[in-house]
Write a protein that holds these residues in place. Sequence first.
Motif, PDB file in Angstrom:
ATOM      1  N   SER A   1      -5.606 -78.852 -30.111  1.00 34.14           N
ATOM      2  CA  SER A   1      -5.303 -77.489 -30.285  1.00 34.14           C
ATOM      3  C   SER A   1      -4.264 -77.109 -29.140  1.00 34.14           C
ATOM      4  O   SER A   1      -4.058 -75.879 -29.034  1.00 34.14           O
ATOM      5  CB  SER A   1      -6.507 -76.497 -30.079  1.00 34.14           C
TER       6      SER A   1
ATOM      7  N   GLU B   1      -9.057 -76.268 -36.287  1.00 35.69           N
ATOM      8  CA  GLU B   1      -8.459 -75.657 -37.419  1.00 35.69           C
ATOM      9  C   GLU B   1      -8.600 -73.789 -37.259  1.00 35.69           C
ATOM     10  O   GLU B   1      -7.775 -73.101 -37.304  1.00 35.69           O
ATOM     11  CB  GLU B   1      -9.018 -75.727 -38.873  1.00 35.69           C
TER      12      GLU B   1
ATOM     13  N   ASP C   1     -14.856 -73.017 -39.081  1.00 33.85           N
ATOM     14  CA  ASP C   1     -13.678 -72.581 -39.019  1.00 33.85           C
ATOM     15  C   ASP C   1     -13.499 -71.557 -40.403  1.00 33.85           C
ATOM     16  O   ASP C   1     -12.561 -70.879 -40.490  1.00 33.85           O
ATOM     17  CB  ASP C   1     -12.810 -73.772 -39.274  1.00 33.85           C
TER      18      ASP C   1
ATOM     19  N   ASP D   1      -6.303 -72.911 -34.406  1.00 37.98           N
ATOM     20  CA  ASP D   1      -4.880 -72.634 -35.246  1.00 37.98           C
ATOM     21  C   ASP D   1      -4.791 -71.533 -35.838  1.00 37.98           C
ATOM     22  O   ASP D   1      -3.817 -70.698 -35.952  1.00 37.98           O
ATOM     23  CB  ASP D   1      -4.642 -73.787 -35.795  1.00 37.98           C
TER      24      ASP D   1
END
Length: 377
Positions: free
Chosen positions: A329, A298, A269, A301
Amino acid sequence: MEIDNYYDYIDLESIDNSLICNKCSMPLTEPVISLCHHTFCRQCVETPFDDDHLHCSSCNESYLTKHLIPVMDSSILAALDQIPVRCKLCNESNIQRGNFQNHINKMCRKAIVSCPRRDKSCPWIGLREELRTHLIPCASESLTLNTETHESIDDTCDIYGVLEESHGEFLPHSNVNLLRRNFQNQDIAIAVKALLINKRCTYLDLFNRGITSEGASIIASALYDDKLLETLGFRNNLICDSGVQHLAHALMANSYLQRLDLNNNSITDTGVRLLADMLRTNKTLIKLTLSYNRIGNEGMDILADLLINYNSTLQWLSLTGNSEINDSSSHSITNLVRHNQSLTTFNLEDCGLSWWSKAQIYFYQTIYFKSALDLLL
């Protein structure tokens, strides 16, 4: 090797007409005179008309090849040799054309060269300006091997001679083949940098070449000024987040690369955040593949927020095989499907999404009339 591919004429208008080819309108190279008294470059006039005939483009006469007469006038040949040219590789100007072969073979710092010890299985190629830096450890390694194998003093002297005559062997662009050389460690990255600086690559696939974050930083240093490369592939390497940092920073300033493949490079991420920062300003990249990395919710997103609010040019995004992207997600994926206007392909196959989340996402794709989006779950 066609040496004229590597230089430009500085002031064509000022060159005497008697030194200009009647066909290509450029200064003569290997000048010949036809029986009809027209002067041409040999390669311009030797276009077969019949098996043994040539055709004059100025007066339409045809004649036998053996009747071409090489220009022997020393004043004409000397004038041709003295025409000033500019090296396309290093931009040095006012090189006499007759001396350009020596410039490219021994002096041009941006020429791609091989290690003089290539006969000893050294695979290195790079820019001539980087050759001496390479030769010091290369020669030291040979001295160590000589000591261990008790080779003769003549071999040791040859190594020092290499350091003294360190021009390297010039490699024309047509002879630079990265796939057929047994590169080791960062040599591949140095070779790629040389190719990019020489501006001869539009497509470069570095699949499974063992490139590390250090190698990525070497390649990235050439991407800042590159104006030709359109596709760059790093599948199955060892780039990691630290290598992504170098590439992302370079691509903030690069407005030519269109496709970037970072599949299977242990990117997390953190690396996604670096790429997202780059994509806020980069409006050229249209295809990004990040399959089989270590990206989680993460990262998903972050990409969804980017593609909804900050980037409207990316058309293809693949996150296949990132198993840490799961049902958490689904909301951001749904929002991305609903609001993004640029994606044509979005691939999330083999991720951690349940069948129920996939069904919901497909449902929202339908009600938001996004049939043009090729959504793969």
